[in-house]
Write a protein that holds these residues in place. Structure first.
Motif, PDB file in Angstrom:
ATOM      1  N   GLY A 259      -0.256 -10.115  -0.469  1.00 26.12           N
ATOM      2  CA  GLY A 259      -0.682  -9.854  -1.797  1.00 26.12           C
ATOM      3  C   GLY A 259      -0.051  -8.522  -2.180  1.00 26.12           C
ATOM      4  O   GLY A 259      -0.598  -7.487  -2.348  1.00 26.12           O
ATOM      5  N   ILE A 260       1.427  -8.438  -2.232  1.00 31.42           N
ATOM      6  CA  ILE A 260       2.024  -7.107  -2.368  1.00 31.42           C
ATOM      7  C   ILE A 260       2.178  -7.114  -3.998  1.00 31.42           C
ATOM      8  O   ILE A 260       2.808  -7.823  -4.734  1.00 31.42           O
ATOM      9  CB  ILE A 260       3.332  -7.224  -1.692  1.00 31.42           C
ATOM     10  N   ASP A 261       1.846  -5.913  -4.423  1.00 31.81           N
ATOM     11  CA  ASP A 261       2.182  -5.522  -5.903  1.00 31.81           C
ATOM     12  C   ASP A 261       2.948  -4.368  -6.036  1.00 31.81           C
ATOM     13  O   ASP A 261       2.462  -3.234  -5.133  1.00 31.81           O
ATOM     14  CB  ASP A 261       0.891  -5.092  -6.667  1.00 31.81           C
ATOM     15  N   LEU A 262       4.055  -4.410  -6.624  1.00 32.05           N
ATOM     16  CA  LEU A 262       5.039  -3.068  -6.494  1.00 32.05           C
ATOM     17  C   LEU A 262       5.802  -3.239  -7.649  1.00 32.05           C
ATOM     18  O   LEU A 262       6.419  -4.305  -8.143  1.00 32.05           O
ATOM     19  CB  LEU A 262       5.800  -3.217  -5.240  1.00 32.05           C
ATOM     20  N   THR A 263       5.967  -2.142  -8.561  1.00 29.76           N
ATOM     21  CA  THR A 263       6.879  -1.891  -9.438  1.00 29.76           C
ATOM     22  C   THR A 263       7.893  -0.965  -9.321  1.00 29.76           C
ATOM     23  O   THR A 263       7.624   0.318  -8.717  1.00 29.76           O
ATOM     24  CB  THR A 263       6.134  -1.767 -10.870  1.00 29.76           C
ATOM     25  N   VAL A 264       9.119  -1.096  -9.566  1.00 25.15           N
ATOM     26  CA  VAL A 264      10.277  -0.038  -9.143  1.00 25.15           C
ATOM     27  C   VAL A 264      10.797   0.182 -10.634  1.00 25.15           C
ATOM     28  O   VAL A 264      11.465  -0.818 -11.024  1.00 25.15           O
ATOM     29  CB  VAL A 264      11.127  -0.495  -8.269  1.00 25.15           C
ATOM     30  N   GLU A 265      10.674   1.449 -11.042  1.00 25.04           N
ATOM     31  CA  GLU A 265      11.456   1.778 -12.302  1.00 25.04           C
ATOM     32  C   GLU A 265      12.947   1.867 -12.220  1.00 25.04           C
ATOM     33  O   GLU A 265      13.470   2.313 -11.203  1.00 25.04           O
ATOM     34  CB  GLU A 265      10.845   3.061 -12.768  1.00 25.04           C
ATOM     35  N   ARG A 266      13.472   1.614 -13.198  1.00 29.59           N
ATOM     36  CA  ARG A 266      14.848   1.619 -13.324  1.00 29.59           C
ATOM     37  C   ARG A 266      15.581   2.997 -13.024  1.00 29.59           C
ATOM     38  O   ARG A 266      14.782   4.098 -13.379  1.00 29.59           O
ATOM     39  CB  ARG A 266      15.335   1.354 -14.782  1.00 29.59           C
ATOM     40  N   GLY A 267      16.517   3.143 -12.211  1.00 32.39           N
ATOM     41  CA  GLY A 267      16.981   4.585 -11.818  1.00 32.39           C
ATOM     42  C   GLY A 267      16.233   5.379 -10.763  1.00 32.39           C
ATOM     43  O   GLY A 267      16.348   6.528 -10.357  1.00 32.39           O
ATOM     44  N   SER A 268      15.016   4.621 -10.138  1.00 28.43           N
ATOM     45  CA  SER A 268      14.219   5.423  -9.107  1.00 28.43           C
ATOM     46  C   SER A 268      14.657   4.833  -7.588  1.00 28.43           C
ATOM     47  O   SER A 268      15.073   3.870  -7.490  1.00 28.43           O
ATOM     48  CB  SER A 268      12.833   5.150  -9.640  1.00 28.43           C
ATOM     49  N   VAL A 269      14.161   5.602  -6.883  1.00 31.24           N
ATOM     50  CA  VAL A 269      14.327   5.358  -5.559  1.00 31.24           C
ATOM     51  C   VAL A 269      12.725   5.259  -4.806  1.00 31.24           C
ATOM     52  O   VAL A 269      11.927   6.131  -5.117  1.00 31.24           O
ATOM     53  CB  VAL A 269      15.123   6.611  -4.701  1.00 31.24           C
ATOM     54  N   VAL A 270      12.730   4.241  -4.208  1.00 27.12           N
ATOM     55  CA  VAL A 270      11.430   3.877  -3.427  1.00 27.12           C
ATOM     56  C   VAL A 270      11.513   3.647  -2.097  1.00 27.12           C
ATOM     57  O   VAL A 270      12.428   2.668  -1.765  1.00 27.12           O
ATOM     58  CB  VAL A 270      10.549   2.505  -4.147  1.00 27.12           C
ATOM     59  N   CYS A 271      10.906   4.377  -1.161  1.00 24.66           N
ATOM     60  CA  CYS A 271      11.122   4.109   0.385  1.00 24.66           C
ATOM     61  C   CYS A 271       9.920   3.485   0.979  1.00 24.66           C
ATOM     62  O   CYS A 271       8.666   3.721   0.480  1.00 24.66           O
ATOM     63  CB  CYS A 271      11.378   5.567   1.083  1.00 24.66           C
ATOM     64  N   LEU A 272      10.077   2.451   1.477  1.00 28.91           N
ATOM     65  CA  LEU A 272       9.105   1.565   2.255  1.00 28.91           C
ATOM     66  C   LEU A 272       8.735   1.982   3.601  1.00 28.91           C
ATOM     67  O   LEU A 272       9.860   2.015   4.286  1.00 28.91           O
ATOM     68  CB  LEU A 272       9.255   0.102   2.047  1.00 28.91           C
ATOM     69  N   LEU A 273       7.953   2.445   4.026  1.00 29.19           N
ATOM     70  CA  LEU A 273       7.288   3.138   5.310  1.00 29.19           C
ATOM     71  C   LEU A 273       6.147   2.049   6.006  1.00 29.19           C
ATOM     72  O   LEU A 273       5.501   1.478   5.165  1.00 29.19           O
ATOM     73  CB  LEU A 273       6.798   4.303   5.309  1.00 29.19           C
ATOM     74  N   GLY A 274       6.302   2.194   7.259  1.00 26.15           N
ATOM     75  CA  GLY A 274       5.181   1.472   7.896  1.00 26.15           C
ATOM     76  C   GLY A 274       5.444   1.079   9.354  1.00 26.15           C
ATOM     77  O   GLY A 274       6.900   0.890   9.795  1.00 26.15           O
ATOM     78  N   ARG A 275       4.870   0.611  10.052  1.00 25.83           N
ATOM     79  CA  ARG A 275       4.936   0.266  11.546  1.00 25.83           C
ATOM     80  C   ARG A 275       5.833  -0.948  11.471  1.00 25.83           C
ATOM     81  O   ARG A 275       5.798  -1.700  10.627  1.00 25.83           O
ATOM     82  CB  ARG A 275       3.615   0.310  12.464  1.00 25.83           C
ATOM     83  N   SER A 276       6.455  -1.188  12.915  1.00 20.26           N
ATOM     84  CA  SER A 276       6.978  -2.654  12.756  1.00 20.26           C
ATOM     85  C   SER A 276       6.045  -3.718  12.695  1.00 20.26           C
ATOM     86  O   SER A 276       4.887  -3.715  13.090  1.00 20.26           O
ATOM     87  CB  SER A 276       7.582  -2.763  14.110  1.00 20.26           C
ATOM     88  N   GLY A 277       6.201  -4.646  11.962  1.00 19.04           N
ATOM     89  CA  GLY A 277       5.354  -5.905  11.919  1.00 19.04           C
ATOM     90  C   GLY A 277       4.397  -5.657  10.420  1.00 19.04           C
ATOM     91  O   GLY A 277       3.709  -6.632  10.248  1.00 19.04           O
ATOM     92  N   SER A 278       4.568  -4.660   9.715  1.00 18.30           N
ATOM     93  CA  SER A 278       4.023  -4.532   8.551  1.00 18.30           C
ATOM     94  C   SER A 278       4.255  -5.340   7.426  1.00 18.30           C
ATOM     95  O   SER A 278       3.533  -5.199   6.385  1.00 18.30           O
ATOM     96  CB  SER A 278       3.841  -2.876   8.166  1.00 18.30           C
ATOM     97  N   GLY A 279       5.650  -5.866   7.393  1.00 16.29           N
ATOM     98  CA  GLY A 279       5.809  -6.665   6.491  1.00 16.29           C
ATOM     99  C   GLY A 279       6.961  -6.319   5.695  1.00 16.29           C
ATOM    100  O   GLY A 279       7.250  -6.836   4.680  1.00 16.29           O
TER     101      GLY A 279
END
Length: 262
Positions: free
Chosen positions: A22-42
């Motif tokens: 159940g991932i909810d995520l919005t990325v605005e135009r022109g922005s940079v989003v870094c996804l972090l998490g341990r291996s296996g987090s999806g």
């Protein structure tokens, strides 16, 4: 609409294993989003779902207001034809852990290929644009070399130029430095920093915390297939609220020395 990417309640399973819950995520135009998490987090699975390399089991993902692999018919989402999926996917650049360059083609040929075959660009125009992009990533003098004649960092920069050749609305990076020797990491991160400063919309799966601090507008922490923390780097890194974020940051502080970038 200012949102380039919108994901709502995204779910994905492989057999009995629920990877995205159940991932909810919005990325605005022109922005940079870094996804972090341990291996296996999806993280990587979610990235592949964004451009429909993996189909989702529930929820919705739109890019610039439109689905990549589906059309809405009333209250249903129906999968569209592969040719149309490929056309829509061409608006999203993706850089993988491995470079996936064609070994029998030079750097400039690798970069020029997709615009010709997918978008119908004239070969001479595609070559000129490819040379411009190789210059942009610092490889103007390597245009006629084959992948085996390039270092890993140079190959990854060719891969970035290849993705940019399609003039994408959104760039996805899946651990782009994980296959590189430590001394080659900075040259790739510097190209990515330049893209961020130029306003490219980017979603980056990475363990390079120094890059995330410098380039990201937001850092998103994933754990067991859900987003557990989402905020500016200064907040997430300084006062992480979730236990998994605290453990992750502690682990990487102990295990790695941050790569210096310009």
């Amino acid at each position: 609409m200012n949102a380039m990417l919108e994901a709502t309640a995204v779910r994905k399973s492989f057999g009995a294993t629920q990877v995205l819950n159940g991932i909810d995520l919005t990325v605005e135009r022109g922005s940079v989003v870094c996804l972090l998490g341990r291996s296996g987090s999806g993280k990587s699975t979610f990235l592949r779902c964004i451009n429909h390399l993996e189909t989702i089991d529930g929820g919705e993902i739109t890019i610039d207001g439109r689905h990549i692999g589906y059309e809405r018919r009333g209250d249903r989402l129906l999968e569209i034809r592969e040719r149309e999926i490929a056309r829509r996917r061409s608006e999203i650049g993706m850089v993988f852990q491995r470079f996936n360059l064609f070994a029998n083609k030079t750097a400039v040929e690798n970069v020029a290929l997709a615009p010709v075959t997918v978008k119908g660009t004239r070969p001479d125009q595609a070559r000129r644009r490819a040379l411009e992009l190789l210059d942009r990533v610092g490889l103007a003098d390597k245009a006629e070399l084959y992948p085996t004649q390039l270092s890993g960092g140079q190959q990854q920069r060719v891969a970035i130029a290849r993705a940019l050749a399609m003039d994408p609305k959104l760039m996805l990076f899946d651990e782009p430095t994980s296959a590189l020797d430590p001394e080659l990491v900075a040259e790739v991160l510097n190209v990515m920093l330049d893209l961020a400063r130029e306003g490219m919309t980017m979603v980056v799966v990475t363990h390079e915390l120094g890059f995330a601090r410098k380039a990201a507008d937001r850092v998103v922490m994933m754990h067991d297939g859900v987003v557990v923390e989402d905020g500016p780097p200064t907040t997430v890194f300084s006062v992480p609220a979730h236990a998994s974020t605290q453990a992750f940051l502690s682990h990487w502080a102990d295990q790695s020395i941050e790569t210096e970038t310009k």
